[in-house]
Write an enzyme that holds these catalytic residues in place. Sequence first.
Site, mmCIF file in Angstrom:
data_model
loop_
_atom_site.group_PDB
_atom_site.id
_atom_site.type_symbol
_atom_site.label_atom_id
_atom_site.label_comp_id
_atom_site.label_asym_id
_atom_site.label_seq_id
_atom_site.Cartn_x
_atom_site.Cartn_y
_atom_site.Cartn_z
ATOM 1 N N CYS A 5 2.060 -8.493 -0.798
ATOM 2 C CA CYS A 5 0.741 -7.914 -1.081
ATOM 3 C C CYS A 5 -0.344 -8.334 -0.092
ATOM 4 O O CYS A 5 -0.994 -7.489 0.524
ATOM 5 C CB CYS A 5 0.301 -8.277 -2.498
ATOM 6 S SG CYS A 5 1.462 -7.784 -3.780
ATOM 7 N N ASP A 31 0.186 -0.757 -1.316
ATOM 8 C CA ASP A 31 0.228 -1.858 -0.353
ATOM 9 C C ASP A 31 1.601 -1.968 0.301
ATOM 10 O O ASP A 31 1.723 -2.132 1.514
ATOM 11 C CB ASP A 31 -0.215 -3.176 -0.992
ATOM 12 C CG ASP A 31 0.543 -3.534 -2.261
ATOM 13 O OD1 ASP A 31 1.384 -2.727 -2.712
ATOM 14 O OD2 ASP A 31 0.295 -4.638 -2.819
ATOM 15 N N HIS A 32 2.658 -1.879 -0.488
ATOM 16 C CA HIS A 32 4.022 -1.952 0.027
ATOM 17 C C HIS A 32 4.936 -1.216 -0.935
ATOM 18 O O HIS A 32 4.486 -0.705 -1.973
ATOM 19 C CB HIS A 32 4.473 -3.417 0.194
ATOM 20 C CG HIS A 32 4.256 -4.235 -1.050
ATOM 21 N ND1 HIS A 32 5.039 -4.096 -2.175
ATOM 22 C CD2 HIS A 32 3.320 -5.175 -1.344
ATOM 23 C CE1 HIS A 32 4.604 -4.914 -3.116
ATOM 24 N NE2 HIS A 32 3.551 -5.577 -2.642
#
Length: 591
Positions: free
Chosen positions: A68, A367-368
């Site tokens: 994150c 974010d990912h």
Amino acid sequence: MAVSGTLTHPPGDAWPESVRNVLFITADQMRGDCMSCAGHPVVETPHLDALAKRGIRFAQHFTPAAPCAPARACLHTGMYMANHRVITNGVPLSSEFTNWAQEILEQGSIEPCMIGYPDVNLDPRPLAKQDPKLQRWDGGHLPGIKNLSEGSLMGSPAWLREHGVAEALGAQVMAEIEKPGFVSWNGWQGDAHWLATPKGVHGLQDAPLHADGYPAPASYKKEASDTYVLTSQAMDFVREEVVAKRPWALHLSLLKPHPPFLAPEPYNAKFHPARVDLPAPGRRAESVEAEAAVHPFLKAEHANGTSRPLLQNDTGSVAEVTDAELRELRSAYYGLISEVDDNLGRLMATLAELGEDRQTLIIFTSDHGELLGEHRLRGKIGFHDGAFHVPLLVCDPRPSAAGACGTTVTAFTQHVDIAPTILDYLGLRVPRQIDGKTLRCFAEQQTGEPADWRSCALWEYDFRHRSSGEALRRDWGLDMDECSILVLRTKTRKLVHFGGSLPQLLFDLEKDPGELVDVSNDVKYAPDFRQLVSQLLSWRVKHANRSLTHLRIGTGGSLLRFDDTSGQGVEASGEDPKMLAHRPKKPRVAS
């Protein structure tokens, strides 16, 4: 129209058609393929699909880093991890770097606001040791932005009792929550204990499937979930700004579908596990031994086995998980995505009702990603596409961008492009530190990708603080700084470079899109390997930190700024005292 990182606009010089507001939305841990508009066979995301029809879907968008904090540092600063050096959660972001919100605040007339969490830790060097901003590992502060949910009582013991959640959680969990250090809705010391308990279960454990075969729901109602509460706060914020007749910039940072994979009713029963997909055969080897044989890093990640309770843990091996358990995990994950989608539908309806949709730039990403059982792993680790490929939707409200509505861009884009895009649309200078490029060209050019656009995606992962890092330091003689991975991905090849003495990997994505067969030692691929290594080194040279490389101090105290393309020197503008922008407002040729 050519695109370069030097596109800038001075404050006040808006485009002929400019956006008035910015709505920047992030989900957490959402895969890039988990939208129905992306062709997912199970997930239903009608509201995100509608946003894609109004804007542009970027199909090859990759985060430059995970987990994150590194990913969000890329989003906010526009820098690759190699430059901002936030290598994992809890690592501070240096105060020398600016961010999109700080630039809006300093250059424009808007006070950027945030609802949710930035996951950015402040540089401790300028702060007192006991500064409250240093008391939470998950990072509650982003310079330049006003966090409207900071200090929220959501998730506090009083809030849980008021909403009827405390009794369902049980005395054990409530005792944990009441310990000093409890952090708002994100949980006790960053661990979301109150979110991690299924209905009817006391303590931290997975509940059995219901008689109808669906995962157990969360202990709280959907109106008490963090997704609903934060979205409602965003809706209230927009209404207040409209009443005040103010332009606004809002970052809505949602926690879901981040673990625990526990959805409130009715989202727990949205997708029956029996009809949920498993990882494609090409994205999961037949055994954990086959996965571990690909590389020592994967062997080390699988060495500790599967962490349980399954739905509440985050990252690592799922080697001992049955297909039935994996279907349950995926069912809960998809349910959380559906909850995010429904709530974003509420927010979009509010914008339309107030007429703000016609003058607001909307950006949605995550974010990912999440491996979700691919390569018998979960979470956001390593180098595989599933952990780094994320959604990106950009909705440009200007009439001149109407021709781009509903289009899909297959050029590589990355999180470093978000900050310059926001600033560019607002007509503000783009700081030199930024490694990315504005995406506005895709809304205006509408004839394919610009000639000078990137031909690959780059990402990094640092595993020094994982148990795999400890094992590889011991067995391979790595030091802490060598516990790193650097990936270069083109449309047909993927180079994975490991630090220290660890071997490198090369995948032929045309024949092996699931990244199961390493061809780095195959002589037929030797030219490809050499070319990609050269490309990787060239990327690193081009993207070294250049915040001050365009300046020279001359005799008599003169200060010259040199253009990156022409090499021409001009006197640095006094109107740009920080000297961060790519170009001065009114360049004047130096004598």
